[in-house]
Design a protein around this motif. Structure first.
Motif, short mmCIF file in Angstrom:
data_model
loop_
_atom_site.label_atom_id
_atom_site.label_comp_id
_atom_site.label_asym_id
_atom_site.label_seq_id
_atom_site.Cartn_x
_atom_site.Cartn_y
_atom_site.Cartn_z
N ARG A 86 5.67 -0.10 3.23
CA ARG A 86 6.21 -1.51 4.24
C ARG A 86 4.55 -1.48 3.77
N PHE A 87 4.03 -2.54 3.95
CA PHE A 87 2.22 -2.52 3.44
C PHE A 87 1.29 -3.94 4.55
N GLN A 88 0.53 -3.85 5.25
CA GLN A 88 0.19 -5.01 6.84
C GLN A 88 -0.87 -5.02 5.49
N VAL A 89 -1.22 -6.92 5.50
CA VAL A 89 -2.08 -7.46 4.45
C VAL A 89 -3.62 -7.43 6.26
N ILE A 90 -4.49 -7.00 5.58
CA ILE A 90 -5.67 -6.80 7.53
C ILE A 90 -6.78 -7.71 6.52
N PRO A 91 -8.12 -7.49 7.20
CA PRO A 91 -9.28 -8.32 6.81
C PRO A 91 -10.12 -7.65 5.53
N ARG A 92 -10.46 -7.72 4.67
CA ARG A 92 -11.53 -6.45 3.97
C ARG A 92 -12.50 -5.63 4.73
N ASP A 93 -13.26 -6.71 5.75
CA ASP A 93 -13.91 -5.67 6.74
C ASP A 93 -13.28 -5.19 7.26
N LEU A 94 -12.27 -5.37 7.89
CA LEU A 94 -11.77 -4.00 8.68
C LEU A 94 -10.87 -2.64 7.78
N ALA A 95 -10.69 -3.08 7.05
CA ALA A 95 -10.12 -2.17 5.92
C ALA A 95 -11.53 -1.29 5.68
N GLU A 116 -13.35 -0.42 7.45
CA GLU A 116 -13.91 1.02 8.49
C GLU A 116 -12.99 1.43 9.37
N LEU A 117 -11.79 0.44 8.64
CA LEU A 117 -10.15 1.89 8.29
C LEU A 117 -11.50 3.05 7.55
N ARG A 118 -11.24 2.67 6.33
CA ARG A 118 -11.53 3.43 4.64
C ARG A 118 -12.67 4.40 5.51
N GLU A 119 -13.38 4.79 6.34
CA GLU A 119 -15.30 4.82 6.45
C GLU A 119 -14.48 5.74 7.69
N TRP A 120 -13.60 5.40 9.00
CA TRP A 120 -12.64 6.05 10.30
C TRP A 120 -11.86 6.99 9.33
N MET A 121 -10.95 7.21 8.45
CA MET A 121 -10.01 8.09 7.89
C MET A 121 -11.80 9.16 7.13
N LEU A 122 -12.51 8.27 6.62
CA LEU A 122 -13.10 9.63 6.13
C LEU A 122 -14.03 10.91 6.90
#
Length: 110
Positions: free
Chosen positions: A14-23, A25-31
């Motif tokens: 399952r996927f959720q479409v999110i705005p690029r800016d949020l993606a 930020e989430l990528r940075e948070w995961m790292l």
């Protein structure tokens, strides 16, 4: 960015479409957090549906809006995608619903 978590009821992603800016930020948070869950249960594991629905109940009460469950939120997402013009096939991909009948259940345009 895609991240698979836990098995779903029907074993489909399952996927959720999110705005690029949020993606971004989430990528940075995961790292920074070595993949720690963003919304974890009190023990740091995956949220149960029971906890998620309790949060929905509390938040809807504070906001003064009609109660919605996590499953109701899936239907709302499907409806939103349909209103925006997404095809039933795309809605199915996003929601992890494999058959046309399953997809139609989650989209209520209008």
């Amino acid at each position: 960015m895609r991240r698979a978590v836990g098995p779903t009821k029907n074993k489909n992603a399952r996927f959720q479409v999110i705005p690029r800016d949020l993606a971004d930020e989430l990528r940075e948070w995961m790292l920074r957090t070595d993949g720690q869950l963003l919304f974890a249960d009190p023990r740091g594991g995956y949220l149960s549906n029971k906890i998620l629905n309790r949060w929905y109940r509390e938040l809807s009460k504070v906001a003064g809006v009609k109660l919605i469950t996590s499953h109701g939120a899936r239907h709302s997402a499907g409806s939103s995608y349909a209103v925006m013009g997404a095809s039933q096939k795309m809605i199915g991909l996003l929601l992890g619903t494999p058959t046309p009948g399953d997809r139609a259940v989650h989209a209520h345009p209008g």
